[in-house]
Design a protein around this motif. Structure first.
Motif, mmCIF file in Angstrom:
data_model
loop_
_atom_site.group_PDB
_atom_site.id
_atom_site.type_symbol
_atom_site.label_atom_id
_atom_site.label_comp_id
_atom_site.label_asym_id
_atom_site.label_seq_id
_atom_site.Cartn_x
_atom_site.Cartn_y
_atom_site.Cartn_z
ATOM 1 N N ARG A 153 63.539 116.470 26.030
ATOM 2 C CA ARG A 153 64.475 115.484 26.549
ATOM 3 C C ARG A 153 63.834 114.452 27.483
ATOM 4 N NH1 ARG A 153 70.307 117.128 28.954
ATOM 5 N NH2 ARG A 153 69.988 115.660 30.631
ATOM 6 N N PHE B 16 80.716 117.566 34.599
ATOM 7 C CA PHE B 16 80.122 117.846 33.296
ATOM 8 C C PHE B 16 81.155 118.483 32.391
ATOM 9 C CE2 PHE B 16 76.199 117.630 35.819
ATOM 10 C CZ PHE B 16 75.499 116.745 35.026
ATOM 11 N N GLU B 18 80.697 120.734 30.406
ATOM 12 C CA GLU B 18 80.498 122.182 30.340
ATOM 13 C C GLU B 18 81.300 122.922 31.404
ATOM 14 O OE1 GLU B 18 78.268 119.927 30.039
ATOM 15 O OE2 GLU B 18 77.131 120.332 28.209
ATOM 16 N N THR B 24 80.485 118.007 40.149
ATOM 17 C CA THR B 24 79.092 118.227 40.545
ATOM 18 C C THR B 24 78.729 117.286 41.691
ATOM 19 O OG1 THR B 24 78.497 118.943 38.333
ATOM 20 C CG2 THR B 24 76.717 118.154 39.711
ATOM 21 N N PRO B 43 69.828 121.661 48.709
ATOM 22 C CA PRO B 43 69.594 122.926 48.007
ATOM 23 C C PRO B 43 69.575 122.711 46.497
ATOM 24 C CG PRO B 43 71.811 122.857 48.918
ATOM 25 C CD PRO B 43 71.089 121.673 49.462
ATOM 26 N N SER B 44 68.918 123.600 45.792
ATOM 27 C CA SER B 44 68.806 123.386 44.350
ATOM 28 C C SER B 44 70.180 123.513 43.694
ATOM 29 C CB SER B 44 67.788 124.371 43.768
ATOM 30 O OG SER B 44 68.445 125.374 43.073
ATOM 31 N N GLY B 45 70.444 122.635 42.771
ATOM 32 C CA GLY B 45 71.730 122.632 42.084
ATOM 33 C C GLY B 45 72.796 121.799 42.779
ATOM 34 N N CYS B 46 72.414 121.036 43.831
ATOM 35 C CA CYS B 46 73.427 120.271 44.552
ATOM 36 C C CYS B 46 73.695 118.924 43.896
ATOM 37 C CB CYS B 46 73.015 120.081 46.009
ATOM 38 S SG CYS B 46 71.648 118.932 46.214
ATOM 39 N N GLY B 47 72.890 118.550 42.920
ATOM 40 C CA GLY B 47 73.161 117.306 42.200
ATOM 41 C C GLY B 47 72.192 116.180 42.498
ATOM 42 N N LYS B 48 71.024 116.493 43.045
ATOM 43 C CA LYS B 48 70.036 115.441 43.346
ATOM 44 C C LYS B 48 69.584 114.752 42.058
ATOM 45 C CE LYS B 48 67.155 118.410 45.189
ATOM 46 N NZ LYS B 48 67.864 119.688 45.093
ATOM 47 N N SER B 49 69.184 115.575 41.084
ATOM 48 C CA SER B 49 68.734 114.989 39.817
ATOM 49 C C SER B 49 69.868 114.221 39.156
ATOM 50 C CB SER B 49 68.235 116.076 38.874
ATOM 51 O OG SER B 49 67.147 116.746 39.439
ATOM 52 N N THR B 50 71.048 114.774 39.226
ATOM 53 C CA THR B 50 72.206 114.118 38.604
ATOM 54 C C THR B 50 72.435 112.743 39.227
ATOM 55 O OG1 THR B 50 73.157 116.291 38.224
ATOM 56 C CG2 THR B 50 74.634 114.408 38.031
HETATM 57 N N1 LIG Z 1 73.501 118.192 31.418
HETATM 58 C C1 LIG Z 1 74.206 119.048 32.184
HETATM 59 N N2 LIG Z 1 75.238 119.720 31.653
HETATM 60 C C2 LIG Z 1 75.963 120.580 32.412
HETATM 61 N N3 LIG Z 1 75.733 120.833 33.694
HETATM 62 C C3 LIG Z 1 74.708 120.196 34.293
HETATM 63 C C4 LIG Z 1 73.891 119.276 33.555
HETATM 64 N N4 LIG Z 1 72.946 118.800 34.393
HETATM 65 C C5 LIG Z 1 73.166 119.394 35.581
HETATM 66 N N5 LIG Z 1 74.226 120.231 35.540
HETATM 67 C C6 LIG Z 1 74.762 121.013 36.649
HETATM 68 O O1 LIG Z 1 74.944 120.165 37.739
HETATM 69 C C7 LIG Z 1 74.520 120.763 38.934
HETATM 70 C C8 LIG Z 1 73.504 119.894 39.633
HETATM 71 O O2 LIG Z 1 72.324 119.835 38.855
HETATM 72 P P1 LIG Z 1 71.058 118.991 39.315
HETATM 73 O O3 LIG Z 1 71.484 117.589 39.552
HETATM 74 O O4 LIG Z 1 69.991 119.210 38.317
HETATM 75 O O5 LIG Z 1 70.672 119.697 40.693
HETATM 76 P P2 LIG Z 1 69.380 119.502 41.581
HETATM 77 O O6 LIG Z 1 68.518 118.475 40.953
HETATM 78 O O7 LIG Z 1 69.891 119.115 42.908
HETATM 79 O O8 LIG Z 1 68.709 120.839 41.640
HETATM 80 C C9 LIG Z 1 73.983 122.136 38.576
HETATM 81 O O9 LIG Z 1 74.948 123.101 38.894
HETATM 82 C C10 LIG Z 1 73.772 122.067 37.098
HETATM 83 O O10 LIG Z 1 74.053 123.313 36.503
#
Ligand SMILES: Nc1ncnc2c1ncn2[C@@H]1O[C@H](COP(=O)(O)OP(=O)(O)O)[C@@H](O)[C@H]1O
Ligand SMILES: [Mg+2]
Lengths: 261, 259
Positions: A153, B16, B18, B24, B43-50
């Motif tokens: 991806r 999301f 899902e 998120t 913290p990990s999973g808080c939505g930084k990447s998102t």
């Molecule tokens: N493509 C996706 N589909 C479903 N859930 C997602 C997706 N991407 C991220 N998430 C959920 O969104 C939340 C934040 O993810 P992410 O932004 O990757 O966190 P971080 O980068 O802060 O660790 C997580 O709980 C993750 O499971």
């Protein structure tokens, strides 16, 4: 790579199989002598060797004809399979609609299809090539499709972020990424193409254009010419190994760039 | 020299498919000034990447808006954007210089022109042209691969640089070295930077401002200015003010974990 290094790399690949072959022939001769097995059941290696020497010309001609058919079938499958793979990777619906039927290619009873293909395409090289083609098509479609769809991806997103067109994505990302997959498929298909060429020829020969290994297998089996049958089987094996090894060498050369060495 | 672009995030909500009903990111507001270097920590999973993916346009928002504006630009000119992923994401079959030139190639820039730009980008990221340009990525160490990834990001002279834990997989020495180099890149080029990390010391060392995010739902928990002067060097890490800021950010981060 220097010659000396090449030889040092190849020797371990060549000597052990040759030694194994010698051992096998010795055991074969011993078994035939010891239990006094009738030559039309299991001919002694000497008889097979004599047959190979005596019929040298027609046998090599047959070998070469079958080899040509296998290679033509394989190349056609490579071309067609790659194109079909690209189409499958471009459209989900196309894939859903036709992939199940592509699987059919793999499970098709070739002994039933071969006479049909020959009926449609006529006796001669075309029919034989068609059988080799059908048999070697599926692994190429399957591997090509899988390769094109396995791009990670982040790489896809890199292209998206740079506003790559669909065409650029296919040409500069998906296709190069799929090459190792395609090569794997080609390896599988190389063996199948030989089987296909032999089976095709088994049913028809080449009409007036001579005969291949399949035809020889059939006629010698029907006539209880067991030494000829053995000689032909030996040559078929040799053909399979030759095609497989050629494709293998080719793939190693290609994959060097992909880091699969 | 770019001027960097201003980003304003208003009321951003991401859910999301899902996990429906769960936000998120929830009603997040944030202004990032042109040319600012912002650290995003949480913290990990808080939505930084998102959040980063939303800014890049890789992730559609459920509600809210993100605007990117170049200064002195009355009409809408889309700012140029570069994204550095956690892995180097190099194309293994392409040489180093071809990897770096890829964004220009995709934009249809002529070969000689993009080779020159890629060579310049190699110089600025500390890659040796005659030594490295023809190599394949797998011949390089992780740190060098990341350099190539950085070179590819700056080759288009972006207005906005998004970095998602780019050095997380590197050893400490390479990481510190790349931090310093990244800071220099920013200081000379002037893009707006959003740098995601989970390393507090790294964030304080690099950034002008740190936003701490909390989890479930993703919100801004703290917004801390880092008024340490640039250029920052290894002595900065011994500065009492630096240490105070590190512990302040660490406390804020710990707070979000406790909730
Ligand atoms: N493509 C996706 N589909 C479903 N859930 C997602 C997706 N991407 C991220 N998430 C959920 O969104 C939340 C934040 O993810 P992410 O932004 O990757 O966190 P971080 O980068 O802060 O660790 C997580 O709980 C993750 O499971
Ligand atoms: Mg993340």
């Amino acid at each position: 790579m220097t010659n000396a290094r090449l030889i040092r790399q190849l020797l371990p690949r060549v000597i052990p199989p040759l030694a194994a072959a010698l051992l096998f022939v010795a055991a074969w001769q011993f078994v035939v002598d010891y239990w006094e097995i009738k030559p039309f059941l299991v001919p002694p290696p000497r008889a097979v060797a004599e047959r190979l020497l005596a019929d040298w010309r027609p046998l090599t001609r047959a070998w070469w004809l079958t080899a040509q058919a296998a290679i033509c079938g394989l190349c056609l499958a490579l071309l067609t399979g790659s194109i079909v793979g690209v189409l499958f990777a471009q459209s989900r619906w196309l894939r859903f609609a036709f992939y199940p039927y592509a699987i059919f290619l793999q499970t098709v009873p070739i002994v039933a299809i071969a006479p049909l293909l020959i009926l449609w395409l006529g006796y001669g090289a075309r029919g034989v090539i068609a059988v080799a083609f059908v048999l070697s098509l599926f692994p190429i479609i399957a591997n090509m499709t899988a390769g094109l769809l396995s791009v990670p991806r982040p790489l896809l997103e890199l292209f998206e972020l740079n506003r790559a067109s669909r065409w650029q994505r296919l040409w500069k990302l998906q296709l190069p990424f799929a090459i190792p997959y395609l090569v794997t498929g080609l390896k599988t298909s190389s063996g199948l193409s030989v089987i296909g060429a032999i089976v095709g020829d088994f049913f028809v020969g080449y009409g007036g254009q001579g005969f291949g290994l399949g035809y020889l297998i059939r006629t010698s089996a029907e006539g209880y010419q067991t030494p000829t049958l053995f000689a032909t089987v030996l040559l078929s094996t040799l053909l399979g190994v030759t095609v497989f090894a050629t494709v293998g060498l080719l793939s190693e050369f290609i994959l060097r760039r992909w880091g699969h060495d | 020299m770019t001027r960097g672009c201003h980003i304003s995030i208003r009321d951003l909500t991401v859910t999301f498919r899902e996990s429906p009903g769960q936000e998120t990111i929830s009603r997040l507001d944030c202004e990032i000034e042109a040319g600012q270097f912002l650290g995003l920590i949480g913290p990990s999973g808080c939505g930084k990447s998102t959040l980063l993916r939303c800014i890049a346009g890789l992730q559609p928002a459920h509600a809210g808006a993100i605007q990117q504006q170049l200064p002195d630009q009355a009409e809408m000119v889309a700012p140029k954007l570069a994204y550095v992923f956690q892995s180097p994401t190099l194309l293994p079959w392409r040489s180093v210089i071809e990897n770096i030139a890829l964004p220009l190639e995709l934009a249809g820039i002529r070969r000689t022109e993009r080779q020159a730009a890629a060579a310049a980008a190699m110089r600025t990221t500390g890659l040796r042209r005659e030594h490295d340009e023809a190599k394949l990525p797998r011949m390089l160490s992780g740190g060098m691969q990341m350099r190539v990834s950085l070179a590819r990001a700056i080759v288009t002279q972006p207005d906005l640089m998004l970095l998602d834990e780019p050095f997380a997989a590197l050893d400490d020495i390479s990481r510190k070295q790349l931090n310093t180099e990244l800071m220099e890149l920013w200081r000379t080029a002037g893009w707006t930077g959003v740098f995601v990390t989970h390393n507090v010391a790294e964030a304080v060392f690099l950034c002008q401002r740190i936003v701490v995010m909390s989890r479930n739902p993703g919100r801004i928990a703290a917004d801390i200015a880092i008024p340490l002067p640039y250029p920052r060097a290894s002595e900065t890490r011994l500065d009492p003010e630096y240490m105070r800021l590190v512990s302040q950010v660490a406390d804020a981060l710990e707070q979000t974990m406790r909730e």
